[in-house]
Design a protein around this motif. Sequence first.
Motif, PDB file in Angstrom:
ATOM      1  N   MET A   1      -4.651   0.259   4.010  1.00  7.42           N
ATOM      2  CA  MET A   1      -4.790   1.576   3.900  1.00  7.42           C
ATOM      3  C   MET A   1      -6.147   2.078   3.685  1.00  7.42           C
ATOM      4  O   MET A   1      -7.082   1.378   3.255  1.00  7.42           O
ATOM      5  N   ARG A   2      -6.495   3.177   4.297  1.00  7.93           N
ATOM      6  CA  ARG A   2      -8.195   3.751   4.195  1.00  7.93           C
ATOM      7  C   ARG A   2      -8.022   5.152   3.741  1.00  7.93           C
ATOM      8  O   ARG A   2      -7.213   5.981   3.882  1.00  7.93           O
ATOM      9  N   GLU A   3      -9.085   5.406   2.851  1.00  6.30           N
ATOM     10  CA  GLU A   3      -9.187   6.648   2.336  1.00  6.30           C
ATOM     11  C   GLU A   3      -9.389   7.727   2.938  1.00  6.30           C
ATOM     12  O   GLU A   3     -10.307   7.559   4.122  1.00  6.30           O
ATOM     13  N   VAL A   4      -9.059   8.967   2.544  1.00  7.06           N
ATOM     14  CA  VAL A   4      -9.346  10.361   3.456  1.00  7.06           C
ATOM     15  C   VAL A   4     -10.251  10.874   2.291  1.00  7.06           C
ATOM     16  O   VAL A   4      -9.604  11.453   1.152  1.00  7.06           O
ATOM     17  N   ARG A   5     -11.305  10.999   2.634  1.00  8.51           N
ATOM     18  CA  ARG A   5     -12.407  11.708   1.598  1.00  8.51           C
ATOM     19  C   ARG A   5     -13.052  12.938   2.073  1.00  8.51           C
ATOM     20  O   ARG A   5     -13.349  13.224   3.358  1.00  8.51           O
ATOM     21  N   VAL A 119      -0.276   2.859  -3.330  1.00  6.38           N
ATOM     22  CA  VAL A 119       0.432   2.026  -2.384  1.00  6.38           C
ATOM     23  C   VAL A 119       1.309   3.133  -1.541  1.00  6.38           C
ATOM     24  O   VAL A 119       1.772   4.130  -2.055  1.00  6.38           O
ATOM     25  N   SER A 120       1.592   2.610  -0.207  1.00  4.66           N
ATOM     26  CA  SER A 120       2.408   3.615   0.631  1.00  4.66           C
ATOM     27  C   SER A 120       3.655   3.097   0.384  1.00  4.66           C
ATOM     28  O   SER A 120       4.283   1.810   0.681  1.00  4.66           O
ATOM     29  N   SER A 121       4.755   3.847  -0.404  1.00  2.00           N
ATOM     30  CA  SER A 121       5.905   3.489  -0.733  1.00  2.00           C
ATOM     31  C   SER A 121       6.934   3.428   0.638  1.00  2.00           C
ATOM     32  O   SER A 121       7.876   2.800   0.592  1.00  2.00           O
ATOM     33  N   VAL A 122       6.455   4.291   1.633  1.00  3.09           N
ATOM     34  CA  VAL A 122       7.343   4.217   2.947  1.00  3.09           C
ATOM     35  C   VAL A 122       6.985   2.729   3.448  1.00  3.09           C
ATOM     36  O   VAL A 122       8.003   2.106   4.089  1.00  3.09           O
ATOM     37  N   ALA A 123       5.843   2.199   3.547  1.00  5.17           N
ATOM     38  CA  ALA A 123       5.613   0.863   4.146  1.00  5.17           C
ATOM     39  C   ALA A 123       6.289  -0.180   3.283  1.00  5.17           C
ATOM     40  O   ALA A 123       6.895  -0.952   4.052  1.00  5.17           O
ATOM     41  N   VAL A 124       6.431  -0.059   1.873  1.00  6.21           N
ATOM     42  CA  VAL A 124       7.072  -0.930   1.339  1.00  6.21           C
ATOM     43  C   VAL A 124       8.701  -0.706   1.498  1.00  6.21           C
ATOM     44  O   VAL A 124       9.175  -1.852   1.582  1.00  6.21           O
ATOM     45  N   LEU A 205       5.463  -6.310  -3.796  1.00 10.10           N
ATOM     46  CA  LEU A 205       5.010  -5.821  -2.276  1.00 10.10           C
ATOM     47  C   LEU A 205       3.959  -4.732  -2.836  1.00 10.10           C
ATOM     48  O   LEU A 205       3.117  -4.429  -2.121  1.00 10.10           O
ATOM     49  N   ASN A 206       4.467  -3.897  -4.098  1.00  9.58           N
ATOM     50  CA  ASN A 206       3.431  -2.777  -4.431  1.00  9.58           C
ATOM     51  C   ASN A 206       2.060  -3.404  -4.529  1.00  9.58           C
ATOM     52  O   ASN A 206       1.104  -2.558  -4.494  1.00  9.58           O
ATOM     53  N   SER A 207       2.006  -4.658  -4.948  1.00 12.02           N
ATOM     54  CA  SER A 207       0.490  -5.091  -5.174  1.00 12.02           C
ATOM     55  C   SER A 207      -0.107  -5.827  -3.931  1.00 12.02           C
ATOM     56  O   SER A 207      -0.876  -6.529  -4.039  1.00 12.02           O
ATOM     57  N   ASP A 208       0.887  -5.769  -2.782  1.00  9.41           N
ATOM     58  CA  ASP A 208       0.405  -6.528  -1.596  1.00  9.41           C
ATOM     59  C   ASP A 208      -0.832  -5.526  -0.987  1.00  9.41           C
ATOM     60  O   ASP A 208      -0.567  -4.461  -0.641  1.00  9.41           O
ATOM     61  N   ARG A 209      -1.918  -6.574  -0.611  1.00  7.91           N
ATOM     62  CA  ARG A 209      -3.035  -5.641  -0.016  1.00  7.91           C
ATOM     63  C   ARG A 209      -2.775  -5.021   1.427  1.00  7.91           C
ATOM     64  O   ARG A 209      -3.660  -4.132   1.859  1.00  7.91           O
ATOM     65  N   ARG A 210      -1.821  -5.453   1.811  1.00  7.04           N
ATOM     66  CA  ARG A 210      -1.443  -4.733   3.073  1.00  7.04           C
ATOM     67  C   ARG A 210      -1.094  -3.177   2.997  1.00  7.04           C
ATOM     68  O   ARG A 210      -1.180  -2.432   3.842  1.00  7.04           O
ATOM     69  N   PHE A 211      -0.675  -2.998   1.937  1.00 12.12           N
ATOM     70  CA  PHE A 211       0.020  -1.834   1.627  1.00 12.12           C
ATOM     71  C   PHE A 211      -0.500  -0.727   0.490  1.00 12.12           C
ATOM     72  O   PHE A 211      -0.339   0.488   0.485  1.00 12.12           O
ATOM     73  N   MET A 212      -1.656  -1.514  -0.154  1.00 16.59           N
ATOM     74  CA  MET A 212      -2.118  -0.854  -1.119  1.00 16.59           C
ATOM     75  C   MET A 212      -3.693  -0.434  -1.128  1.00 16.59           C
ATOM     76  O   MET A 212      -4.312  -1.132  -0.319  1.00 16.59           O
TER      77      MET A 212
END
Length: 264
Positions: A1-5, A119-124, A205-212
């Motif tokens: 995930m990448r921040e939108v600033r 975390v992206s709950s959709v990806a999880v 999964l919520n702590s998986d760095r692919r999604f958070m």
Amino acid sequence: MREVRVRLGRIRPADVRAPQDELMNGRGFVLLQDAPVADLSEQQCEILALGLGRHVGRTVPQAPEKYLQHVRDLGVDPSGSTSYSYQHSGRLGYHADPNDIVALLCIRPAKSGGLSCIVSSVAVHNEVVRTRPDLAEVLYRPWWRDRRSGDGPDSFYQSPVYTTDSAGRLSTSYGPDYMRSALRGAHVPPFSPAQREAMELLDRLNSDRRFMLTMDLRPGDMQFLNNHVTLHSRTEYVDHPEPERRRDLIRLWLSTDQNRQAPS
């Protein structure tokens, strides 16, 4: 995930309205920076938070006639029947607030810790469906929750973790801290083996760095999260001993015109 600033500098309404599409149709989170909180009083910071939030959605009361909440360590017992997550300094499980958008304006960070994790709950959800469709089915069924409004039966209610609306859009309503504390209800049954396994999978999964993604909110940062498609958490923190330096964030709940049922 990448921040939108989005950097505010001198705040203009267009700067605040710009992230709406990203919130509702994109990644589901936005970080505004450089809100001028340093030289403002507490009341002025509250007015600033309400003003910024109003460009994104309509404020929703978090208690009767209370349209904002200070997130501070009040030293409460996290397991208390009337204590809430924003009132202590411990780690929080990933959860969604009961509204469309939650916003946090950072006035002061903690001495250490207190990182904001999303975390992206959709990806999880998609990963759960891909790897454990049997547990995905369990998460679409009602689960007991705790309102933390006391010890009476009205403090407990049921709702699914996953729901979809008429357009097929997913909403996630997860909150392991309040789901586990619901077991204190005399009429609430213990978790089934499948429910325990489903929560263990979600927590992993919520702590998986692919999604958070982790954000270290600094003074003047204002984070907006779409509760339908993201979950958020906070790491444990240690505060400054001086009251005037202690961690303080202003929380808003906002509704939008998306006509979606917010997590309960």
